[in-house]
Design a protein around this motif. Structure first.
Motif, short mmCIF file in Angstrom:
data_model
loop_
_atom_site.label_atom_id
_atom_site.label_comp_id
_atom_site.label_asym_id
_atom_site.label_seq_id
_atom_site.Cartn_x
_atom_site.Cartn_y
_atom_site.Cartn_z
N ARG A 1 0.78 -1.23 0.00
CA ARG A 1 0.00 0.00 0.00
C ARG A 1 0.81 1.27 0.00
NH1 ARG A 1 -4.70 0.74 4.23
NH2 ARG A 1 -5.01 2.73 3.27
N ILE A 2 1.93 1.29 0.66
CA ILE A 2 2.70 2.53 0.80
C ILE A 2 3.56 2.70 -0.45
CG2 ILE A 2 4.36 3.79 2.22
CD1 ILE A 2 1.68 3.18 3.61
N LYS A 3 3.34 3.78 -1.16
CA LYS A 3 4.06 4.04 -2.42
C LYS A 3 4.97 5.26 -2.31
CE LYS A 3 1.83 0.73 -4.39
NZ LYS A 3 2.42 -0.58 -4.37
N ASP A 4 5.55 5.46 -1.15
CA ASP A 4 6.44 6.60 -0.93
C ASP A 4 7.79 6.33 -1.60
OD1 ASP A 4 7.90 8.73 0.04
OD2 ASP A 4 7.05 8.60 2.05
N PRO A 5 8.26 7.23 -2.46
CA PRO A 5 9.54 7.00 -3.13
C PRO A 5 10.74 7.05 -2.17
CG PRO A 5 8.67 9.15 -3.71
CD PRO A 5 7.61 8.45 -2.92
N ARG A 6 10.56 7.66 -1.01
CA ARG A 6 11.65 7.71 -0.02
C ARG A 6 11.86 6.37 0.67
NH1 ARG A 6 9.55 12.26 3.82
NH2 ARG A 6 7.71 10.99 3.49
N LEU A 7 10.85 5.52 0.59
CA LEU A 7 10.91 4.22 1.26
C LEU A 7 11.87 3.31 0.50
CD1 LEU A 7 9.52 2.93 3.71
CD2 LEU A 7 7.91 1.90 2.14
N GLY A 8 12.97 2.98 1.14
CA GLY A 8 13.98 2.15 0.51
C GLY A 8 13.67 0.67 0.68
#
Length: 148
Positions: free
Chosen positions: A25-32
């Motif tokens: 669900r989480i589509k944050d580009p900062r999430l490595g």
């Protein structure tokens, strides 16, 4: 009274829910490339500490920490939906020190191996400082007294 078995089961369930939610669900580009390694829940089931590791350098770790903090509300609501507990625990994300500790232990073991090899190579051609058997035996000492 604290039910540690219930807290442990809830911690395991929270770990799975958070990992699946981060993946789907989480589509944050900062999430490595993040891995949820462990989750601990307090005895009153009010607070959950989620331990994670990030593959990459320090900037990717900081970006992932910021992404997890911004996604905390979504993750907590998903945990509440999927666990069905009366009070959804608040989530705290902590970077797991396990990889750094393992790296330190590996470095120390490499140092010990190299020093052991140096001692082994120094002992290979070593000889005794005195006689091969520096201890006198009682029987030899008695024989010497009889000859005199």
């Amino acid at each position: 009274m604290t039910d540690t078995a219930r807290a442990r089961k809830l911690a395991d369930r929270i770990q799975v829910v958070v990992a699946e939610t981060l993946e789907r669900r989480i589509k944050d580009p900062r999430l490595g490339f993040v891995t949820i390694t462990d989750t601990r829940v307090t005895g009153d089931l009010r607070e959950a500490t989620v331990f994670y590791t990030v593959f990459g350098d320090e900037t990717e770790r900081e970006a992932t920490a910021a992404a997890l903090e911004s996604a905390k509300g979504v993750l907590r609501s998903e945990v509440g939906k999927q666990t069905g507990v009366r009070f959804t625990p608040s989530l705290t994300f902590v970077a797991d020190a396990l990889p750094d500790t393992a790296r330190t232990i590996d470095d120390l073991l490499d140092k010990v191996r190299s020093s052991d090899a140096a001692v082994r190579s120094a002992a290979a051609g070593a000889q005794y400082a005195g006689d091969a058997d520096p201890y006198k035996r009682a029987a030899e000492h008695d024989d010497a007294d009889e000859d005199e």
